[in-house]
Motif scaffolding. Structure first.
Motif, PDB file in Angstrom:
ATOM      1  N   ARG A   1      85.063  48.045 -17.416  1.00  0.00           N
ATOM      2  CA  ARG A   1      85.583  47.286 -16.270  1.00  0.00           C
ATOM      3  C   ARG A   1      85.878  45.417 -16.893  1.00  0.00           C
ATOM      4  O   ARG A   1      86.383  44.864 -16.086  1.00  0.00           O
ATOM      5  CB  ARG A   1      84.841  46.885 -14.962  1.00  0.00           C
ATOM      6  CG  ARG A   1      83.983  47.579 -13.852  1.00  0.00           C
ATOM      7  CD  ARG A   1      83.245  46.871 -12.456  1.00  0.00           C
ATOM      8  NE  ARG A   1      83.549  48.266 -11.445  1.00  0.00           N
ATOM      9  CZ  ARG A   1      82.534  49.009 -10.591  1.00  0.00           C
ATOM     10  NH1 ARG A   1      81.031  48.497 -11.347  1.00  0.00           N
ATOM     11  NH2 ARG A   1      82.638  49.968  -9.586  1.00  0.00           N
ATOM     12  N   GLN A   2      85.662  45.529 -17.472  1.00  0.00           N
ATOM     13  CA  GLN A   2      85.499  44.225 -18.722  1.00  0.00           C
ATOM     14  C   GLN A   2      87.002  44.508 -19.422  1.00  0.00           C
ATOM     15  O   GLN A   2      87.785  43.626 -19.608  1.00  0.00           O
ATOM     16  CB  GLN A   2      84.373  44.168 -19.823  1.00  0.00           C
ATOM     17  CG  GLN A   2      82.913  43.389 -19.148  1.00  0.00           C
ATOM     18  CD  GLN A   2      82.070  43.748 -20.843  1.00  0.00           C
ATOM     19  OE1 GLN A   2      82.700  43.579 -21.264  1.00  0.00           O
ATOM     20  NE2 GLN A   2      80.708  43.673 -19.689  1.00  0.00           N
TER      21      GLN A   2
ATOM     22  N   GLY B   1      89.739  57.217 -17.875  1.00  0.00           N
ATOM     23  CA  GLY B   1      89.757  56.992 -19.333  1.00  0.00           C
ATOM     24  C   GLY B   1      91.010  55.633 -19.326  1.00  0.00           C
ATOM     25  O   GLY B   1      90.904  55.007 -20.813  1.00  0.00           O
ATOM     26  N   LYS B   2      92.104  55.430 -18.673  1.00  0.00           N
ATOM     27  CA  LYS B   2      93.314  54.745 -19.178  1.00  0.00           C
ATOM     28  C   LYS B   2      93.048  53.286 -18.352  1.00  0.00           C
ATOM     29  O   LYS B   2      92.193  52.674 -17.673  1.00  0.00           O
ATOM     30  CB  LYS B   2      93.839  55.888 -18.498  1.00  0.00           C
ATOM     31  CG  LYS B   2      94.472  56.802 -18.685  1.00  0.00           C
ATOM     32  CD  LYS B   2      95.503  58.109 -18.213  1.00  0.00           C
ATOM     33  CE  LYS B   2      95.836  58.832 -18.611  1.00  0.00           C
ATOM     34  NZ  LYS B   2      96.957  59.322 -18.056  1.00  0.00           N
ATOM     35  N   LYS B   3      94.022  52.773 -19.262  1.00  0.00           N
ATOM     36  CA  LYS B   3      93.949  50.930 -18.954  1.00  0.00           C
ATOM     37  C   LYS B   3      94.649  50.936 -18.034  1.00  0.00           C
ATOM     38  O   LYS B   3      96.047  51.344 -17.439  1.00  0.00           O
ATOM     39  CB  LYS B   3      94.637  50.538 -20.297  1.00  0.00           C
ATOM     40  CG  LYS B   3      95.043  48.755 -19.772  1.00  0.00           C
ATOM     41  CD  LYS B   3      93.151  48.100 -20.873  1.00  0.00           C
ATOM     42  CE  LYS B   3      93.607  46.294 -20.851  1.00  0.00           C
ATOM     43  NZ  LYS B   3      92.427  45.724 -21.599  1.00  0.00           N
TER      44      LYS B   3
END
Length: 324
Positions: A144-145, A153-155
């Motif tokens: 989350r940060q 696992g993707k932005k």
């Protein structure tokens, strides 16, 4: 009520976290259902709490000027998660987060106005500036940060900052007397679990489903809020449910007068609850951190934690981005 804490290897973390034995007080109010966004008068879009003149608030000067001038902090929250935030029998918004926000507001000289929303939309609302912060039993995680989707696992965004204020855990519960020998997440293979979408329980279930052997599929039914999942389980629509330990324990104690559910197994996934802020809103983040440290120091924090019977989850100092 107590429980041990166990690490669940390889599972993603989301809303919830586990931190040792957390007793749920028998004097807690019964949870109110619904997804209301009006206050007791029916005229407002959220529940205001805290506040007072900024002249009498010791930390008012730390706030961004625009918030100090408005006198209101808009808070995104899923107000259906007793005992953290929920509506009591009269429709009044109550809970651990509400009481903490009231105390923070006194330090900062502003009112915290809670606005109801489904949990999985809160960070979107934060990024779009609908809310100034999100406070909703949200676990502070590195994903989350960093704005990373826990499942892929993707932005997916720029991420948020957290001020950590509590620790809690994930539990499994079943219909009372119908545990089917369920004690661990592995035991859910071949079963159906009901839960709230976007939570750590959701992440854990998806992770577990990938591990289940052929012919023993884990079926997952996810809902907008935890109370809907509990309703489904009461109606016989699942084998087990999962949520934060304080929430699961509260449901076990109160639903059907304690006759509907029972906790099984141990808590997993130790991590902190955090108040979430947009990455660009560092001044508000630091002001809230200072206010949290102030109420920890003056003893008001301990009184609130004790009121809700969750002493084992308390922290001794505010921390920014302490989740892993």
């Amino acid at each position: 009520m107590t429980a041990n804490t166990t690490r669940h290897s390889g599972a993603a973390k989301s809303r919830i976290a586990a931190a040792g034995a957390i007793a749920v007080a028998g004097t807690l109010l019964l949870a109110g259902c619904g997804d209301q966004t009006k206050d007791d008068s029916g005229k407002d879009s959220g529940k205001k709490t805290g506040g007072g003149s900024s002249a009498s608030a010791p930390l008012a000067g730390k706030l961004p000027k625009e918030i100090r001038d408005k006198g209101v902090v808009k808070v995104g929250s899923d107000i259906a998660y007793p005992p953290v935030e929920f509506k009591d029998k009269s429709g009044k918004t109550v809970g651990l987060d509400l009481d903490l926000a009231t105390a923070l507001g006194k330090q900062l000289g502003v009112e915290f106005q809670f606005e109801n929303g489904t949990f999985d939309t809160l960070l979107t609302g934060l990024r779009s500036k609908r809310y100034d912060l999100a406070m909703s039993a949200m676990t502070d995680t590195a994903d989350r940060q960093n704005g990373v989707d826990a499942e892929t696992g993707k932005k997916v965004g720029e991420g948020v900052d957290f001020v950590d204020y509590f620790t809690a855990g994930v539990s499994i519960y079943t219909p009372k007397g119908k545990t089917q020998s369920i004690k661990t997440w592995d035991d859910l293979c071949g079963k159906k679990v009901v839960l709230q979408r976007g939570t750590v329980s959701d992440d854990l279930a998806k992770s577990q489903a990938k591990k289940c052997p052929a012919g023993k599929k884990l079926a997952i039914e996810s809902y907008d809020n935890d109370q809907q999942a509990q309703t489904r389980l009461r109606a016989g629509g699942g084998d087990a449910g999962s949520s934060d330990f304080p929430v699961a324990a509260y449901a076990v104690k109160t639903s059907g007068g304690g006759k509907d559910f029972e906790l099984v197994g141990e808590q997993v996934e130790a991590a902190p609850y955090g108040i979430a802020f947009a990455k660009s809103n560092t001044q508000l983040r630091d002001a809230v951190k200072a206010a949290l440290d102030a109420i920890i120091e003056n003893g008001e924090y301990d009184k609130i934690i004790a009121k809700w019977g969750v002493d084992a989850g308390k922290v001794t100092a505010a921390k920014v981005n302490g989740g892993k």
